[in-house]
Design an enzyme around this catalytic site. Structure first.
Site, short mmCIF file in Angstrom:
data_model
loop_
_atom_site.label_atom_id
_atom_site.label_comp_id
_atom_site.label_asym_id
_atom_site.label_seq_id
_atom_site.Cartn_x
_atom_site.Cartn_y
_atom_site.Cartn_z
N LYS A 38 0.87 -1.18 0.00
CA LYS A 38 0.00 0.00 0.00
C LYS A 38 0.90 1.23 0.00
O LYS A 38 1.52 1.55 1.01
CB LYS A 38 -0.93 0.01 1.21
CG LYS A 38 -1.98 1.12 1.15
CD LYS A 38 -2.90 1.08 2.36
CE LYS A 38 -4.07 2.05 2.18
NZ LYS A 38 -3.64 3.43 1.92
N PHE A 110 -3.28 -0.20 -9.01
CA PHE A 110 -3.78 -1.40 -8.33
C PHE A 110 -5.12 -1.88 -8.86
O PHE A 110 -5.60 -2.93 -8.46
CB PHE A 110 -3.90 -1.16 -6.82
CG PHE A 110 -4.66 0.06 -6.42
CD1 PHE A 110 -6.04 0.10 -6.49
CD2 PHE A 110 -3.99 1.17 -5.95
CE1 PHE A 110 -6.74 1.24 -6.12
CE2 PHE A 110 -4.67 2.31 -5.56
CZ PHE A 110 -6.06 2.34 -5.64
N ARG A 181 -17.22 0.23 -0.61
CA ARG A 181 -16.48 -0.47 0.43
C ARG A 181 -16.60 -1.98 0.24
O ARG A 181 -17.69 -2.52 0.23
CB ARG A 181 -17.02 -0.06 1.80
CG ARG A 181 -16.16 -0.45 2.96
CD ARG A 181 -14.91 0.39 3.05
NE ARG A 181 -15.19 1.80 3.26
CZ ARG A 181 -14.26 2.75 3.29
NH1 ARG A 181 -12.99 2.42 3.12
NH2 ARG A 181 -14.59 4.01 3.49
N LYS A 187 -7.12 -3.29 4.06
CA LYS A 187 -5.84 -2.64 4.30
C LYS A 187 -5.31 -3.06 5.66
O LYS A 187 -6.03 -3.06 6.66
CB LYS A 187 -5.97 -1.12 4.23
CG LYS A 187 -7.09 -0.53 5.06
CD LYS A 187 -7.27 0.94 4.79
CE LYS A 187 -8.48 1.51 5.53
NZ LYS A 187 -8.72 2.94 5.22
#
Length: 270
Positions: A38, A110, A181, A187
């Site tokens: 990330k 990504f 979402r 994450k």
């Protein structure tokens, strides 16, 4: 492989949003998930016409930058280097892009929005485009690594944190593209904790309120603000100047200031 032409999207609900990591979602199904770094850059969405932030603000770039982007949408992070979040944030807010600064920017991708297929199949569309255009060196598909076990995931997270990275993205490899979402797109971060001395308050900009917006703290020679994690009661009645504050953060900026500092507790009142 065919690609779909873009639909312009500007709002958060129309792009992928990561959920907090929950281990129980991976139990007995580690083989179905992949992990990737990330990057602590600025979220940037290319809709084949414009490059915008997650909230829809236009990012002004040199012409060569957007001219090199593909005829299909991209979702990723504009990134300079570890510890350079402030610089990339300043760069994308400028209405007069400086060419020499943008030459250092990397666009880490990504997701390929609106493409069909598994994640690897969607990312292959970008890989084929880059193979056909080898002169484009600033676009980087983010490597998706199979997760073999919880131990391997933790080792990968530690390796990212050690080099100054933000954390890890964990995703279900065989899921189709989705927006909003997603509980199977998570994450994972490894936050740090420290202490600072309260030296002041930043008042709220809202009218008819006596609440504070953030605490102004000092640690060593560094001064910074902590606004996240404060309950309404504390905003109305903040701790006295000189109190020792414990907070958590996720790495540090190039200037040594804590990133994403969040209030944990008052360790010691003045």
């Amino acid at each position: 492989m065919l690609f779909l032409l873009c639909l312009t999207f500007l709002h958060a609900e129309e792009i992928l949003l990561l959920s907090p990591y929950k281990k129980d979602r991976l139990q007995n199904a580690w083989h179905r998930f992949v992990m990737s770094e990330k990057f602590d850059g600025v979220r940037a969405i290319w809709d084949t016409r414009t490059l915008k932030t997650r909230n829809g603000y236009l990012i002004t770039t040199p012409s060569w930058f957007t001219e090199s982007l593909p005829p299909f949408p991209l979702d990723g992070e504009l990134w300079l280097d570890y510890g350079n979040f402030e610089e990339i944030s300043s760069l994308i807010q400028s209405a007069n892009p400086q060419d020499y600064r943008w030459r250092k920017v990397q666009y880490h991708i990504f997701e390929i929005p609106h493409q069909k297929g598994y994640l690897s199949e969607r990312m292959q569309v970008l890989q084929e485009y880059l193979t056909q255009n080898p002169h484009i060196s600033f676009i980087h598909p983010i490597q998706q690594i199979p997760i073999e076990s919880e131990e391997r995931l933790n080792q990968f997270l530690e390796s990212i944190v050690q080099k100054g990275g933000e954390g890890v993205v964990v995703r279900e490899a065989f899921a189709p593209f989705s927006t909003g979402r997603n509980p199977l797109a998570m994450k994972l971060k490894n936050h740090l904790e420290s202490e600072c001395t309260l030296i002041g308050y930043e008042k709220s900009k809202q009218h008819n309120t006596h609440q504070i917006a953030s605490l102004i703290c000092k640690e060593g020679e560094l001064e910074f603000k902590i606004g996240t994690g404060l309950k309404k009661s504390m905003r109305e009645n903040p701790p006295p100047i000189g109190s020792l504050i414990e907070y958590r953060y996720f790495g540090k900026t190039k200037k040594g200031k804590p990133k994403f500092a969040s209030f944990l507790r008052i360790k010691e009142f003045k």
